[in-house]
Design an enzyme around this catalytic site. Structure first.
Site, PDB file in Angstrom:
ATOM      1  N   PRO A 297       0.807  -1.227   0.000  1.00 52.40           N
ATOM      2  CA  PRO A 297       0.000   0.000   0.000  1.00 52.40           C
ATOM      3  C   PRO A 297       0.844   1.282   0.000  1.00 52.40           C
ATOM      4  CG  PRO A 297      -0.925  -1.595   1.530  1.00 52.40           C
ATOM      5  CD  PRO A 297       0.402  -2.142   1.079  1.00 52.40           C
ATOM      6  N   CYS A 298       2.029   1.221   0.599  1.00 50.67           N
ATOM      7  CA  CYS A 298       2.919   2.390   0.594  1.00 50.67           C
ATOM      8  C   CYS A 298       3.311   2.741  -0.838  1.00 50.67           C
ATOM      9  CB  CYS A 298       4.179   2.099   1.413  1.00 50.67           C
ATOM     10  SG  CYS A 298       3.876   1.678   3.144  1.00 50.67           S
ATOM     11  N   LYS A 299       3.530   1.714  -1.643  1.00 52.54           N
ATOM     12  CA  LYS A 299       3.939   1.920  -3.031  1.00 52.54           C
ATOM     13  C   LYS A 299       2.818   2.534  -3.867  1.00 52.54           C
ATOM     14  CE  LYS A 299       7.163  -1.905  -2.737  1.00 52.54           C
ATOM     15  NZ  LYS A 299       7.478  -3.275  -3.170  1.00 52.54           N
TER      16      LYS A 299
END
Length: 190
Positions: A81-83
């Site tokens: 999700p960070c990406k």
């Protein structure tokens, strides 16, 4: 891959899914702001009295960002999700920096040596700081229940928005919708 790393990865992924799919607020730092207000008057202030090293070894004081609208994003290189969020933060930083908006990415739960190649690959244009092993950061903000965890601070340091995992959108994980949500929250504070 060591077993503890596999367990940690699955635990983080599970927390991200829970955070993405839950409809209840994840942090009760303040009551919801009144209609039309960008931030609750009684929102908790973040403690910015920290100095962290960036990917080039330079000391960066979070207190230097006082007076700016600040997005503090806690993330890791292994976090899916960070990406999804990071490209939006890059674009929003480019668009609103001149108006007093700043972004700081704080790497946690990940060896910091991985951060510089990641930041170069993603062409991150904002400071990436080493928060790995710094439990005191949670005292300054709030418990990091999942990654990414993003705090949007008003110019006076109040924590106006907190997102644990990806923000809720009509289509889970839709990068354009996530960017639009963050952009609306940022613009309301500028």
């Amino acid at each position: 891959m060591p077993v503890h790393r596999i367990v940690a990865t699955f635990a983080a992924a599970g927390l991200a899914v829970v955070a993405m799919t839950t409809s209840r607020p994840m942090m009760a730092a303040a009551a919801a702001p009144p209609a039309g207000a960008a931030c609750a008057v009684n929102a908790r202030k973040a403690n910015l009295n920290f100095t962290l090293k960036d990917i080039n070894g330079k000391a960066v004081r979070l207190s230097d960002y006082r007076g700016k609208v600040l997005l503090v994003d806690f993330w890791a290189t292994w976090c899916g999700p960070c990406k999804i969020e990071i490209p939006a933060f890059i674009d929003l930083y480019n668009k609103y920096k001149a108006q007093g908006f700043e972004v700081v990415g704080v790497v946690v739960q990940d060896p910091f040596v991985k951060a510089k190649p990641f930041a170069q690959q993603y062409q991150m244009n904002y400071p990436v700081l080493d928060g790995d092993g710094r439990d005191d950061l949670e005292d300054g903000f709030a418990s990091l229940l999942g990654l990414p965890t993003s705090f949007l601070l008003a110019r006076d340091g109040r924590m106006c928005k907190v997102h644990i995992g990806l923000p809720q959108t009509k289509s889970i994980g839709d990068a354009a919708q996530i960017k639009a949500l963050f952009e609306a929250e940022i613009k309301a504070l500028l």
